[in-house]
Design an enzyme around this catalytic site. Structure first.
Site, mmCIF file in Angstrom:
data_model
loop_
_atom_site.group_PDB
_atom_site.id
_atom_site.type_symbol
_atom_site.label_atom_id
_atom_site.label_comp_id
_atom_site.label_asym_id
_atom_site.label_seq_id
_atom_site.Cartn_x
_atom_site.Cartn_y
_atom_site.Cartn_z
ATOM 1 N N TYR A 142 5.403 2.505 -3.114
ATOM 2 C CA TYR A 142 5.813 3.566 -4.038
ATOM 3 C C TYR A 142 4.810 4.698 -4.036
ATOM 4 C CZ TYR A 142 2.359 2.291 -7.631
ATOM 5 O OH TYR A 142 1.191 2.066 -8.313
ATOM 6 N N ARG B 115 0.362 9.305 2.856
ATOM 7 C CA ARG B 115 0.029 7.970 2.341
ATOM 8 C C ARG B 115 1.257 7.060 2.359
ATOM 9 N NH1 ARG B 115 -2.688 7.416 -3.514
ATOM 10 N NH2 ARG B 115 -0.594 7.966 -4.190
ATOM 11 N N ARG C 58 17.630 -14.236 0.492
ATOM 12 C CA ARG C 58 16.221 -14.509 0.192
ATOM 13 C C ARG C 58 15.592 -15.457 1.198
ATOM 14 N NH1 ARG C 58 12.616 -17.725 -2.446
ATOM 15 N NH2 ARG C 58 10.898 -16.614 -3.444
ATOM 16 N N HIS D 77 11.345 -15.663 2.872
ATOM 17 C CA HIS D 77 10.058 -14.942 2.852
ATOM 18 C C HIS D 77 9.888 -14.043 4.068
ATOM 19 C CE1 HIS D 77 9.231 -17.695 -0.385
ATOM 20 N NE2 HIS D 77 8.064 -17.125 -0.612
ATOM 21 N N LYS E 155 -0.117 0.819 -1.300
ATOM 22 C CA LYS E 155 0.426 1.082 -2.643
ATOM 23 C C LYS E 155 1.764 0.362 -2.799
ATOM 24 C CE LYS E 155 0.796 5.124 -5.717
ATOM 25 N NZ LYS E 155 -0.036 4.639 -6.817
ATOM 26 N N GLU F 71 -12.282 0.251 -9.287
ATOM 27 C CA GLU F 71 -11.433 1.365 -9.721
ATOM 28 C C GLU F 71 -10.770 0.950 -11.020
ATOM 29 O OE1 GLU F 71 -7.945 2.104 -7.275
ATOM 30 O OE2 GLU F 71 -7.805 -0.008 -6.713
ATOM 31 N N LEU G 140 -7.341 1.655 -4.104
ATOM 32 C CA LEU G 140 -6.225 2.508 -3.688
ATOM 33 C C LEU G 140 -6.816 3.885 -3.375
ATOM 34 C CD1 LEU G 140 -3.807 4.681 -4.752
ATOM 35 C CD2 LEU G 140 -3.170 2.735 -3.355
HETATM 36 N N1 PDD Z 1 -1.479 5.092 -9.923
HETATM 37 N N2 PDD Z 1 -5.906 3.347 -8.274
HETATM 38 C C1 PDD Z 1 -4.777 2.683 -8.594
HETATM 39 C C2 PDD Z 1 -4.820 1.191 -8.665
HETATM 40 C C3 PDD Z 1 -3.586 3.387 -8.819
HETATM 41 O O1 PDD Z 1 -2.456 2.728 -9.129
HETATM 42 C C4 PDD Z 1 -3.602 4.808 -8.764
HETATM 43 C C5 PDD Z 1 -2.356 5.615 -8.989
HETATM 44 C C6 PDD Z 1 -4.805 5.457 -8.443
HETATM 45 C C7 PDD Z 1 -4.888 6.943 -8.311
HETATM 46 O O2 PDD Z 1 -4.141 7.393 -7.206
HETATM 47 P P1 PDD Z 1 -3.523 8.866 -7.176
HETATM 48 O O3 PDD Z 1 -4.663 9.814 -7.360
HETATM 49 O O4 PDD Z 1 -2.893 8.974 -5.847
HETATM 50 O O5 PDD Z 1 -2.538 8.953 -8.328
HETATM 51 C C8 PDD Z 1 -5.928 4.689 -8.183
HETATM 52 C C9 PDD Z 1 -0.199 5.746 -10.128
HETATM 53 C C10 PDD Z 1 -0.336 7.083 -10.789
HETATM 54 C C11 PDD Z 1 0.717 4.785 -10.860
HETATM 55 O O6 PDD Z 1 0.765 3.640 -10.434
HETATM 56 O O7 PDD Z 1 1.398 5.187 -11.799
#
Ligand code: PDD
Length: 292
Positions: A33, A52, A100, A102, A153, A185, A209
């Site tokens: 996503y 990305r 379904r 895996h 992501k 993070e 991320l």
């Molecule tokens: N989240 N780290 C994590 C674990 C994240 O899920 C996100 C983003 C970030 C920051 O990434 P970016 O600058 O690309 O938004 C860092 C999004 C906003 C979400 O899951 O809603």
């Protein structure tokens, strides 16, 4: 105007938007996503989000036939159809619908499984983030118990969800995730500290991320002669830092004034974060024309 969503090539009423029960996104979180900021109807950093997204699809070997141009047009069509000038665009692409099992569905030519694509938008108040530059926010800490490839992501976010809920329960904005003593993070944001005028954030790799807002901040800070160190830092170092802050699409930059029960600096947003805040919002204005 009813709320609208995009599902597999069609714009439909949000209330009617749905995926098949056998979608691998729901069964296995076999989906990636993106969340993009839209200000003044313009998508911030669209190019980096696409790069990305493509990398993540490739990492999971999800077949993705759409070209960037037509895909961008579909996203913009949905944004325009919803009529919100300022909103968040959510994009989710799963491996698709299959019985379904895996292992990946059989990709023999007769049974090529098409990915499922969903996009939604929701109104968002970016001005609140500008106001929060003056007050700052608090974070708690939580163990990082996510899987080993959080650089991809994916929608497999249970570790993030539980950490964010712990923050909410504690009355904090975010949870900073710890691997031993190291701050990696936040549950949905990247984490930063400031020491002696330098800004420090965890290096890219499989354990964070790679945020679009993080990359953007590094570029802006470097151009303004602010030294950026991409290296691990500990909780003790963060607590003793001059300043701390976080970045993400939904919070382009927010000062962190307390970690757990420890005040950072004098407990007020600091000058380096304030300067970075000016640079970040000037960049938003440059790309989108948006001003608080
Ligand atoms: N989240 N780290 C994590 C674990 C994240 O899920 C996100 C983003 C970030 C920051 O990434 P970016 O600058 O690309 O938004 C860092 C999004 C906003 C979400 O899951 O809603």
């Amino acid at each position: 105007m009813p709320q609208l969503a995009y599902v597999n090539g069609r714009i439909v009423r949000h209330a009617d938007a749905s995926l098949h029960v056998e979608d691998r996104g729901t069964q296995f979180a076999d989906a990636v996503y993106e969340v993009c900021a839209v200000l003044n109807g313009r998508i911030l950093d669209w190019g980096p989000h696409l790069v990305r997204l493509r990398r993540n699809l490739a990492e999971l070997a999800i077949h993705w036939p759409m070209e960037d141009g037509p895909f961008g047009l579909q996203a913009r069509r949905l944004i325009a159809a919803n009529g919100h000038a300022d909103c968040l665009l959510y994009i989710q692409i799963s491996r698709g619908v299959a019985r379904r099992d895996h292992a990946f569905p059989d990709a023999a030519p007769a049974s090529v499984v098409m990915p499922s694509v969903v996009m939604t938008v929701r109104r968002f108040d970016f001005a609140q983030r500008v106001r929060q530059l003056d007050t700052g926010i608090r974070v708690i800490t939580a163990p990082d118990n996510r899987w080993g490839r959080v650089d991809i992501k994916t929608t497999g976010l249970l570790g993030n969800v539980l950490a964010k809920q712990a923050a909410r329960t504690a009355g904090a904005f975010e949870a900073w995730l710890l691997a031993g003593e190291v701050v990696r993070e936040g549950s949905s944001t990247n984490a930063w500290i400031v020491r002696d005028g330098r800004i420090i954030t965890h290096p890219k790799g499989s354990s964070i991320l790679p945020g679009i807002a993080r990359d953007s901040l590094i570029r802006l800070a470097s151009a303004a002669q602010i030294v950026v160190e991409e290296r691990p830092f500990t909780l003790a170092e963060a607590i003793g830092a001059d300043e701390a802050f976080l970045t993400s699409t939904t919070a382009p930059i927010l000062p962190v004034v307390a970690i757990d029960d420890h005040r950072i600096g004098n407990g007020r947003p600091g000058p380096v974060t304030a300067r970075l805040g000016e640079l970040v919002w000037a960049e938003v204005a440059r790309q989108t024309g948006w001003r608080a």
